[in-house]
Design a protein around this motif. Structure first.
Motif, PDB file in Angstrom:
ATOM      1  N   ASP A  36       9.839 -10.809  -0.617  1.00 23.85           N
ATOM      2  CA  ASP A  36       8.737 -10.896  -1.579  1.00 23.85           C
ATOM      3  C   ASP A  36       7.495 -10.151  -1.088  1.00 23.85           C
ATOM      4  O   ASP A  36       6.667  -9.713  -1.880  1.00 23.85           O
ATOM      5  CB  ASP A  36       8.371 -12.358  -1.865  1.00 23.85           C
ATOM      6  N   GLN A  37       7.349 -10.003   0.223  1.00 23.41           N
ATOM      7  CA  GLN A  37       6.187  -9.329   0.795  1.00 23.41           C
ATOM      8  C   GLN A  37       6.339  -7.808   0.822  1.00 23.41           C
ATOM      9  O   GLN A  37       5.370  -7.096   1.062  1.00 23.41           O
ATOM     10  CB  GLN A  37       5.928  -9.826   2.217  1.00 23.41           C
ATOM     11  N   LEU A  38       7.524  -7.286   0.580  1.00 22.42           N
ATOM     12  CA  LEU A  38       7.754  -5.844   0.672  1.00 22.42           C
ATOM     13  C   LEU A  38       6.859  -5.007  -0.234  1.00 22.42           C
ATOM     14  O   LEU A  38       6.363  -3.971   0.200  1.00 22.42           O
ATOM     15  CB  LEU A  38       9.223  -5.507   0.413  1.00 22.42           C
ATOM     16  N   PRO A  39       6.634  -5.397  -1.491  1.00 22.78           N
ATOM     17  CA  PRO A  39       5.758  -4.555  -2.310  1.00 22.78           C
ATOM     18  C   PRO A  39       4.384  -4.334  -1.676  1.00 22.78           C
ATOM     19  O   PRO A  39       3.838  -3.240  -1.757  1.00 22.78           O
ATOM     20  CB  PRO A  39       5.646  -5.326  -3.625  1.00 22.78           C
ATOM     21  N   GLU A  40       3.838  -5.349  -1.020  1.00 16.71           N
ATOM     22  CA  GLU A  40       2.549  -5.185  -0.347  1.00 16.71           C
ATOM     23  C   GLU A  40       2.684  -4.279   0.863  1.00 16.71           C
ATOM     24  O   GLU A  40       1.822  -3.450   1.134  1.00 16.71           O
ATOM     25  CB  GLU A  40       2.002  -6.543   0.089  1.00 16.71           C
ATOM     26  N   ALA A  41       3.792  -4.425   1.588  1.00 17.42           N
ATOM     27  CA  ALA A  41       3.992  -3.653   2.813  1.00 17.42           C
ATOM     28  C   ALA A  41       4.147  -2.165   2.522  1.00 17.42           C
ATOM     29  O   ALA A  41       3.802  -1.334   3.346  1.00 17.42           O
ATOM     30  CB  ALA A  41       5.217  -4.162   3.565  1.00 17.42           C
ATOM     31  N   ILE A  42       4.696  -1.842   1.380  1.00 25.69           N
ATOM     32  CA  ILE A  42       4.822  -0.429   1.011  1.00 25.69           C
ATOM     33  C   ILE A  42       3.938  -0.146  -0.199  1.00 25.69           C
ATOM     34  O   ILE A  42       4.291   0.599  -1.096  1.00 25.69           O
ATOM     35  CB  ILE A  42       6.290  -0.013   0.768  1.00 25.69           C
TER      36      ILE A  42
ATOM     37  N   ILE B 283       9.387  -0.583   5.683  1.00 26.26           N
ATOM     38  CA  ILE B 283      10.158  -1.748   5.227  1.00 26.26           C
ATOM     39  C   ILE B 283      10.597  -2.592   6.418  1.00 26.26           C
ATOM     40  O   ILE B 283      10.498  -3.822   6.395  1.00 26.26           O
ATOM     41  CB  ILE B 283      11.362  -1.294   4.373  1.00 26.26           C
ATOM     42  N   ALA B 284      11.069  -1.937   7.478  1.00 21.69           N
ATOM     43  CA  ALA B 284      11.499  -2.671   8.677  1.00 21.69           C
ATOM     44  C   ALA B 284      10.330  -3.428   9.299  1.00 21.69           C
ATOM     45  O   ALA B 284      10.476  -4.581   9.717  1.00 21.69           O
ATOM     46  CB  ALA B 284      12.104  -1.704   9.693  1.00 21.69           C
TER      47      ALA B 284
END
Length: 144
Positions: free
Chosen positions: A19-25, A138-139
């Motif tokens: 769920d946090q991926l959109p913020e991370a990228i 992403i990683a």
């Protein structure tokens, strides 16, 4: 008949990280990835551009702000809202307003392409750079 059941441990944690991926990228990360990849093209374009005064070479940049874009450069994006421009900038110091005339030629001057050959020669490298940088982002996000 017996029913087989299994419990997956850590799934909640994985779902939170996904769920946090959109913020991370997000846009900031995408912009930096595209700027870095775009510099590969710009560097070769600077090497290929014919030099008279050096203004055109000096005006070739990678920017998320397009100054006087008139189709003489390239845009690079990931399909979202973030796009970067690679090529000569108009109304800048130095001013590359005539880049399209050099790239495509005129009635009185033969074309001396530099942007298209730079893109064609580096597109595989640019794609790899974007792919690797996105995978790293992403990683990093997945590790928390």
């Amino acid at each position: 008949m017996k029913r087989l059941t299994a419990e997956v441990e850590g799934l909640d944690s994985l779902m939170r990280k996904l769920d946090q991926l959109p913020e991370a990228i997000g846009e900031k990360v995408q912009r930096q990835i595209l700027m870095d990849a775009g510099e590969i093209i710009a560097e070769l374009a600077r090497d290929l551009v014919p030099v008279d005064t050096g203004d055109l070479r000096g005006s070739i940049t990678v920017s998320d702000t397009i100054v006087g874009y008139d189709g003489q450069g390239l845009t690079l994006g990931l399909g979202g809202t973030v796009t970067v421009y690679i090529g000569p900038q108009r109304n800048s110091k130095p001013d590359g307003w005539y880049g399209h005339l050099v790239e495509y030629g005129t009635i009185k001057m033969a074309a001396q392409p530099f942007m298209r050959p730079a893109f064609d020669s580096t597109k595989g490298q640019v794609q790899s750079r974007i792919r690797n940088d996105l995978a790293a982002a992403i990683a990093k996000a997945a590790k928390g």
